[in-house]
Structure formats: structure tokens, C-alpha cells
Design an enzyme around this catalytic site. Structure first.
Site, PDB file in Angstrom:
ATOM      1  N   ASP A 109      -0.493   3.794  22.119  1.00 38.59           N
ATOM      2  CA  ASP A 109      -0.319   5.140  22.648  1.00 38.59           C
ATOM      3  C   ASP A 109      -1.189   5.284  23.894  1.00 38.59           C
ATOM      4  O   ASP A 109      -2.056   4.460  24.159  1.00 38.59           O
ATOM      5  CB  ASP A 109      -0.611   6.210  21.604  1.00 38.59           C
TER       6      ASP A 109
ATOM      7  N   ASP B 279       5.542   7.158  13.473  1.00 38.04           N
ATOM      8  CA  ASP B 279       4.209   6.679  13.113  1.00 38.04           C
ATOM      9  C   ASP B 279       3.445   7.848  12.525  1.00 38.04           C
ATOM     10  O   ASP B 279       3.722   9.008  12.849  1.00 38.04           O
ATOM     11  CB  ASP B 279       3.456   6.155  14.341  1.00 38.04           C
TER      12      ASP B 279
ATOM     13  N   CYS C  45       7.850  -1.166  -8.471  1.00 36.47           N
ATOM     14  CA  CYS C  45       7.391  -1.375  -7.095  1.00 36.47           C
ATOM     15  C   CYS C  45       6.907  -2.813  -6.930  1.00 36.47           C
ATOM     16  O   CYS C  45       6.161  -3.326  -7.776  1.00 36.47           O
ATOM     17  CB  CYS C  45       6.261  -0.397  -6.764  1.00 36.47           C
TER      18      CYS C  45
ATOM     19  N   CYS D 211       5.021  -3.971  -4.427  1.00 43.14           N
ATOM     20  CA  CYS D 211       3.844  -4.125  -3.573  1.00 43.14           C
ATOM     21  C   CYS D 211       2.766  -4.925  -4.303  1.00 43.14           C
ATOM     22  O   CYS D 211       2.764  -4.979  -5.538  1.00 43.14           O
ATOM     23  CB  CYS D 211       3.301  -2.757  -3.139  1.00 43.14           C
TER      24      CYS D 211
ATOM     25  N   CYS E 267       0.894  -2.827  -7.123  1.00 41.80           N
ATOM     26  CA  CYS E 267       1.629  -2.543  -8.367  1.00 41.80           C
ATOM     27  C   CYS E 267       1.933  -3.808  -9.156  1.00 41.80           C
ATOM     28  O   CYS E 267       2.108  -3.754 -10.378  1.00 41.80           O
ATOM     29  CB  CYS E 267       2.924  -1.798  -8.051  1.00 41.80           C
TER      30      CYS E 267
ATOM     31  N   HIS F 288      -0.371  -0.046  -1.147  1.00 45.09           N
ATOM     32  CA  HIS F 288       0.779   0.552  -1.839  1.00 45.09           C
ATOM     33  C   HIS F 288       1.498   1.553  -0.937  1.00 45.09           C
ATOM     34  O   HIS F 288       2.726   1.517  -0.804  1.00 45.09           O
ATOM     35  CB  HIS F 288       0.363   1.267  -3.131  1.00 45.09           C
TER      36      HIS F 288
END
Length: 376
Positions: free
Chosen positions: A89, A271, A309, A311, A314, A340
Site C-alpha cells: 500500500d 485485504d 477444517c 487447517c 484444527c 486458523h
């Protein structure tokens, strides 16, 4: 280069080709402000979390460690280890939100660093030079981020100045990209639509910057405290004037529900610090709503944050253990939580893309837009 693959209503499914890889859109950019995700998550972790684009902050990296040092180290990709697209940015938002004693002139902004108080000047040319030193894939134009609500007259003057700054950004980027020692001579430039919550200013500004034929277009100055209905109203007002063949980015947004609503209004890229920031306070996004792991009921809960999940968190750890880590103030609590939530956001975008591919986005929206933002 952006390629529109298909639409459902105003929602768009596309691909965005860059020198650092192709992004499947709609997509969420994972915010690595100082070159790292807050919560001890590295660029290599991001690969496992389904991240496509990393976002780094021009102002923060300019102040520390210094963009010239980053260039000396080979650029932001080499320094962080992330080999995919990186968007930086412009530093504008931080100048207006963090900096002390700022003074806005036509040339740019004089301000004092929020870290050590030293004097800094930043204008369009300086922002482009810093981002060129970082070597990011996409550079954002330097703009003034006006707080909402703002007086109409000031918002209009600010819009006009931001357009003049954008023209200077484009000229300076063309110069920088032609230099022999530039890290990324293919660096892209996105312009930013401003105009507070005034539809006429937003539309006029969008028409003007669309004529500059930039690599992409962002809607800035929203999600800064105004009601979400105002945000949706402005997106809908501006969208018809955004070039169809260019990628569209809504800056700093937002909750899963915000993202789904914005996708339905024609936005491609997002974002937000929310998934990582909320995670660091023990708030988890799931397909059933938002969990607060600090609640007593999770003290002896051996189930993962979300059943099914995939991830890393998890797959290996229970709610009870993660709650214990928070209570014990262990750093691992933040790392597991951030992993997560970022995985959830990146998978949410994949689910949105799949729904668009299958022509079922409207059903997906109706089912999830309120549910995902609900606190359990």
C-alpha cells in the site's frame, strides 16, 4: 493483466496474471504489515494456509528497517521468503492515521514518524520510490485518506488533489521501471477511488482515474467507521464506472459477510487485518459463526475449533488446549489462532470462486452472508 472468466449478476470470477504468478479471483490478501503476519506466521506458513497474495506496508517498511536496506537485501520477496505476488500500500493511510503533526501540501505530506518522531516527507514520487525499492508486484498510488464524515468541500478538494498525485505516481513509476537497477521493472500501479460517502464525488473521481489506464483500481476510504450500508451503497454507485477489464480492489474490508456482499457488487480483491487481529484475541471464524475461545464452556472441549477444517491448527489441537494457551499467555496461542483464521478466509474465497464457477453464488450468499458474521 486481468482476465474476466465469468459473471453471476455483478459478481466476477477471474484470473489476475502478474510477474510473480497468477491469482485466482475473488481473492483475499493476507496482511504482513512489516513483512510478517502478526502472530508468528511466516511466508512459508502462508503456502499451507492457501494464501495467494501477501500485503506489506510501505510506511512501516520505510520507517523500519528502511526501504533502501530492503533493496540492498534483494527486495521484499527475497527478504521475507514469499515468492508469490506482493501488494504494497502507498503509505497514505498510515500517514493520515498514525503520523503525528502532519501537514498536507500540494507537494505531499510533512509528518513525524510514530516510532521515533523524526521528520519525514512523503509525496507521490517518494511513495513510488519506496515501493520500487521494496520491489513489490503491485504498488498503490499515494492518496489522501479523508476521515468519514468529512465536509463536502474538503472531500472534493482532496479528490482533485489525489488525482493530481495519481498522475505524478504514474509518471514516476514509468521512470523507475525503466532504470537498470530496478528490482521489479514490471511493477504494476493501482489507482485509488476516493470521495468519502458522496456518490457524485466518487463517480466523478472514478471516471477521471479510469481514463488513466492503470493496471487496477481500488476503492479506498471505506470501512473506516461508516455504517456498512453506506459502504455497500458507495460500491454499488462506483461499480458501473470501474473498467470491466481491470481488477477491482476494496481496501481494508472486512468481515466474511462484508466480503460476500462486496463480491456480489463486483469486487475482486480484498485485504483486512481482522482475521489475524481477532485471532490474537481468541476470536475464531467458522462456518457456524464466530467463537470466543476464552469462554468457560471450552475449558474441557476436546474438539477442534471447527470440525472438518483442514487447517494445521484444527488438524492437531483442541479448543481446550488453545484456551489454555491463551490463559497461560503462551505465544503459541496466537500462532495457532492466526493460522486458523487466515486459512478460513482463504478457503472462504475458494468457496466463493467455486460457487461462481458452478453458478450457485446467489445461494451461497443467501446461506452465509449473515451466518458467518454471527457470534456463537
Amino acid at each position: 493483466m486481468y482476465k474476466l472468466l465469468k459473471t453471476q449478476g455483478n459478481a466476477r470470477r477471474g484470473e489476475f496474471e502478474t510477474v510473480h504468478g497468477t491469482v485466482q479471483t475473488p481473492a483475499f490478501m493476507n496482511v504482513a504489515t512489516c513483512g510478517a503476519i502478526k502472530g508468528a506466521v511466516s511466508a512459508y506458513d502462508l503456502k499451507d494456509l492457501g494464501c495467494q497474495v501477501q500485503l506489506c506496508n510501505t510506511y512501516h517498511l520505510h520507517v523500519r528497517p528502511g526501504d533502501e536496506l530492503v533493496k540492498e537485501l534483494g527486495g521484499i520477496h527475497k527478504m521475507t521468503g514469499w515468492d508469490g505476488p506482493i501488494l504494497t500500500d502507498s503509505g497514505g493511510f498510515q500517514v493520515f492515521s498514525l503520523a503525528k503533526l502532519r501537514q498536507i501540501k500540494e507537494e505531499g505530506v510533512n509528518f513525524n514518524s510514530h516510532i521515533d518522531g523524526r521528520h519525514i516527507f512523503m509525496g507521490p514520487e517518494q511513495s513510488m520510490q519506496i515501493q520500487s525499492n521494496l520491489g513489490s508486484t503491485i504498488a498503490m498510488a499515494f492518496d489522501e485518506c479523508v476521515e468519514n464524515p468529512a465536509e463536502y468541500r474538503y472531500a472534493k478538494e482532496s479528490c482533485e488533489r489525489t488525482v493530481r498525485w495519481l498522475i505524478r505516481c504514474k509518471k514516476e513509476m514509468q521512470r523507475l521501471n525503466s532504470l537498470p537497477d530496478t528490482i521489479n521493472p514490471h511493477q504494476m500501479l493501482f489507482g485509488i477511488n476516493q470521495g468519502c460517502t458522496y456518490e457524485d464525488l466518487r463517480i466523478e473521481n472514478m471516471k477521471t482515474i479510469a481514463d488513466l489506464d492503470l493496471d487496477g483500481y481500488a476503492i479506498g476510504g471505506l470501512a473506516v467507521g461508516e455504517p456498512k450500508e453506506d459502504m455497500y451503497r458507495i460500491i454499488s454507485a462506483v461499480e458501473p464506472y470501474m473498467p470491466k477489464e481491470k481488477i477491482r480492489y476494496l481496501m481494508g474490508v472486512g468481515t466474511p459477510g462484508n466480503i460476500i456482499e462486496a463480491v456480489s457488487r463486483g469486487v475482486d480483491l480484498f485485504d483486512c487485518v481482522m482475521p489475524s487481529r481477532n485471532a490474537r484475541h481468541g476470536h475464531f471464524f467458522t462456518h457456524n459463526g464466530i467463537i470466543n475461545i476464552n469462554n468457560e464452556k471450552y475449558r474441557n472441549d476436546l474438539t477442534p475449533i471447527e470440525e472438518g477444517c483442514n487447517c494445521p491448527t484444527c488438524q492437531h489441537f483442541s479448543k481446550a488446549y488453545i484456551r489454555h494457551l491463551f490463559k497461560a499467555k503462551e505465544m503459541l496461542a496466537m500462532r495457532l489462532s492466526v493460522m486458523h483464521n487466515l486459512y478460513f478466509y482463504n478457503m472462504l474465497m475458494k468457496e466463493i470462486r467455486d460457487a461462481l464457477d458452478n453458478g450457485t453464488f446467489e445461494e451461497f450468499k443467501n446461506k452465509n452472508v449473515d451466518l458467518l458474521d454471527t457470534r456463537i
